[in-house]
Design an enzyme around this catalytic site. Structure first.
Site, PDB file in Angstrom:
ATOM      1  N   CYS A  11       1.083  -1.122  -0.001  1.00  0.00           N
ATOM      2  CA  CYS A  11      -0.116  -0.288  -0.001  1.00  0.00           C
ATOM      3  C   CYS A  11       0.949   1.243  -0.114  1.00  0.00           C
ATOM      4  CB  CYS A  11      -0.779   0.108   1.117  1.00  0.00           C
ATOM      5  SG  CYS A  11      -2.091  -1.336   1.510  1.00  0.00           S
ATOM      6  N   GLY A  39      -0.234  -0.040  -5.097  1.00  0.00           N
ATOM      7  CA  GLY A  39      -1.399  -0.648  -4.970  1.00  0.00           C
ATOM      8  C   GLY A  39      -2.713   0.177  -5.943  1.00  0.00           C
ATOM      9  N   ASN A 114       0.379   1.130   6.036  1.00  0.00           N
ATOM     10  CA  ASN A 114       1.104   0.343   4.914  1.00  0.00           C
ATOM     11  C   ASN A 114       1.696  -0.696   5.747  1.00  0.00           C
ATOM     12  OD1 ASN A 114       2.495  -0.909   2.754  1.00  0.00           O
ATOM     13  ND2 ASN A 114       4.167   0.676   2.969  1.00  0.00           N
ATOM     14  N   GLY A 115       1.278  -1.965   5.649  1.00  0.00           N
ATOM     15  CA  GLY A 115       1.958  -3.166   6.095  1.00  0.00           C
ATOM     16  C   GLY A 115       0.953  -4.223   6.786  1.00  0.00           C
ATOM     17  N   TYR A 260      11.978  -4.345  -5.946  1.00  0.00           N
ATOM     18  CA  TYR A 260      10.724  -4.466  -6.625  1.00  0.00           C
ATOM     19  C   TYR A 260       9.833  -3.380  -6.288  1.00  0.00           C
ATOM     20  CZ  TYR A 260       6.045  -5.690  -8.538  1.00  0.00           C
ATOM     21  OH  TYR A 260       5.034  -5.848  -9.068  1.00  0.00           O
TER      22      TYR A 260
END
Length: 455
Positions: A11, A39, A114-115, A260
Site C-alpha cells: 500500500c 496498490g 501500509n503493512g 521491486y
C-alpha cells in the site's frame, strides 16, 4: 511484473498538513498518483476542515476514482490524508478502502496504513469482546479501534499511539489524522518506508509519504525518513518527535522495497532504489556469469538490474520488451485462452533485439514459475538461440507475514524443486539467483528483512 504469479505491491500512504486552509485534496491526489504502483485495488482521500471530515473512497485506480467534481466536493482544509491499497489482509471490498475513519466522542480519527499486523486476529477478538463492531476485514480498522480505546485514558493522541504500539506486532507505517494533528508512525523495525518533506511558502505545508518520489511530484523538499519506532506529530505548534520506541529492535526494512516495490526514482534510507537495483545486477554478473550476446530486463524492475548486469559483464544491453501501459492490474480474463495470453498482452518481445542471439533475461523474482516460463517462451518464440535467466533476488523458500504477497510453501517453486529443475520447468538454458549476501548488501548496515529467503 505482469501476473498474479508474481509479487504484488504494497500500500501507499500520503498525508499533507498546512498552516493555512487550502485545496489539499488536489495535492494528495497528485501524491497518490506517484504512489499508484504500490496498490491498484482501491484508493481514498479524507480532508479535514476544522475537525469536520469529508471523504471520497472507492475501488479502482486513482484516475478511475477521482475527478474534478469529487475533488472539488471534498472542499478545503488544513489537513488531508490519502491511501492506495493492495490488500494482504481483508477482501477487495469497499468496506476495506482506506483511510479508515472513526467518528468518536472526542473527535474524528482517520488512519492510513501500509503493512500487516501479525497479531491482528487476536486483537480483533479482544476488541470485539470489549464491544467493538467491525465494518471491514482489514487490520487497519483494528489499529483505529485500539487508538480510540487508548485515547479514552491517555492525555493526548501521541500517548495513545505509544500505548497502541505496545500492543500491535508486525509491519506498519501509519499516517493518522485527528481534529488538529497529523501523525506519522513507523514500526520499531521499520519494515515499510516512510518519509516527510516540506513545501516552502508563506505557510509551510508538510507532506508525509511512503516514498520520496511522491514528494518530488508535489514539489516538496525532502527532510528525512521517519525513524523506525518514531512518532512524528505535526500541529499548529510545530513538529514534535517522540522516540520512546526507537532503537528497541534491529532495523528490518523489507528488501523488496529495493528489489521491486519502490519506484526507481525513490530514495529509501539514503539509498537510491535505482542504484540498488543496478548493484544487484552487477553482483549477479559476478556470481552467475555466462557467455551471451545481449542482456534484457523484464519491465519494470528488471530493467535496472539488467543495466547493472550489462555494465559489469560487458555484454550489450538491449530493449527486450514493450510493455502495454494501458492494461491495468484488474485486467479481466474471460476464459482459459485469455488467461494463457495475458502475459503476451502485457509484454511483447522486440524480435530484432533477441533474434539469433544468446540472451540473458533479468527478472526480479520467481514465485510459482508459471509467468517466468511464459516470458522465457516469448523470448524463444521471438527467435532467441539461448535464454539464460538471472533473478535479482534469492529464491523464495518461506511465506511472508509482514505484508508481502508471498504465499505458503506449497506454492513456492523454490521450496519444491532444485535450481536445475526450476530452469527446466521455466524452459531456461541456465538459471541463477542473487545470493543472500548480495541481497543484504543492497541496504544499509545489513538492516534488511530477508525472512522470505530463510527456511
Amino acid at each position: 511484473m505482469v501476473s498474479g504469479d508474481k509479487l504484488r505491491e504494497e500500500c501507499g500512504v500520503f498525508g499533507a498538513f498546512s498552516g493555512k486552509t487550502g485545496s489539499l485534496a488536489e495535492l494528495v491526489y497528485l501524491g497518490l498518483f506517484a504512489l499508484q504502483h504500490r496498490g491498484q485495488e482501491s484508493c481514498g482521500i479524507v480532508v479535514n476542515n476544522g475537525g469536520a471530515y469529508k471523504s471520497c473512497k472507492d475501488l479502482g485506480l486513482v484516475s478511475d476514482v477521482f475527478n474534478a467534481r469529487n475533488l472539488g466536493e471534498l472542499g478545503e482544509g488544513n489537513m488531508a490524508l490519502g491511501h492506495v491499497r493492495y490488500g494482504t489482509t481483508g477482501a477487495n471490498i469497499r468496506a476495506n478502502v482506506q483511510p479508515i475513519e472513526v467518528h468518536r466522542l472526542n473527535g474524528n480519527l482517520a488512519v492510513a496504513h501500509n503493512g500487516n499486523l501479525t497479531n491482528s486476529e487476536q486483537l480483533r477478538q479482544y476488541l470485539e469482546l470489549q464491544g467493538s463492531i467491525f465494518h471491514s476485514t482489514s487490520d487497519t480498522e483494528v489499529i483505529a479501534y485500539l487508538l480510540t480505546k487508548e485515547r479514552l485514558t491517555s492525555p493526548d493522541i501521541e500517548s495513545a499511539i505509544s500505548s497502541t504500539m505496545e500492543k500491535i506486532r508486525g509491519a506498519y507505517s501509519l499516517v493518522i489524522m485527528t481534529g488538529g494533528k497529523m501523525i506519522a508512525v513507523r514500526d520499531p523495525q521499520g519494515y515499510r518506508p516512510l518519509c516527510y518533506g516540506v513545501i516552502d511558502g508563506p505557510e509551510q505545508t508538510y507532506v508525509i509519504a511512503s516514498e520520496t518520489c511522491a514528494l518530488d511530484v508535489v514539489g516538496a523538499r525532502f527532510i528525512r525518513d521517519i525513524e523506525p519506532g518514531e512518532i512524528l506529530s505535526f500541529s499548529k505548534e510545530g513538529v514534535k518527535s517522540i522516540k520512546t520506541h526507537c532503537q528497541k529492535e534491529k532495523k528490518s526494512l523489507c528488501v523488496f522495497e529495493y528489489i521491486y516495490f519502490a519506484r526507481p526514482d525513490s530514495v529509501i534510507d539514503g539509498i537510491s532504489v535505482h542504484q540498488s537495483r543496478v548493484k544487484a545486477g552487477r553482483i549477479l554478473a559476478k556470481e552467475h556469469p555466462v557467455e551471451a550476446d545481449v542482456v534484457i530486463g523484464v519491465p519494470d524492475s528488471g530493467l535496472d538490474a539488467a543495466l547493472g548486469y550489462s555494465e559489469e559483464s560487458g555484454i550489450p544491453y538491449g530493449m527486450g520488451f514493450v510493455k502495454n501501459k494501458y492494461i491495468g492490474r484488474t485486467f479481466i480474463n474471460p476464459g482459459q485462452t485469455e488467461r494463457q495470453n495475458k502475459v503476451k498482452i502485457k509484454l511483447n518481445p522486440i524480435a530484432e533485439t533477441v533474434r539469433d542471439k544468446r540472451v540473458v533475461l533479468i527478472d526480479d523474482s520467481i514465485v510459482r514459475g508459471t509467468t517466468s516460463g511464459r516470458i522465457v517462451q516469448l523470448v524463444r518464440d521471438a527467435g532467441a538461440k539461448e535464454v539464460h535467466v538471472r533473478i535479482s533476488s534469492p529464491p523464495f523458500i518461506s511465506p511472508c507475514f509482514y505484508g508481502t504477497d508471498v504465499p505458503d510453501c506449497q506454492h513456492l517453486i523454490a521450496c519444491n524443486h532444485s535450481l536445475e529443475e526450476i530452469a527446466g520447468i521455466i524452459g531456461a538454458d541456465s538459471l541463477g539467483y542473487l545470493s543472500m549476501e548480495g541481497a543484504l548488501s543492497l541496504g544499509k548496515d545489513d538492516g534488511l528483512c530477508c525472512k522470505c529467503f530463510h527456511p
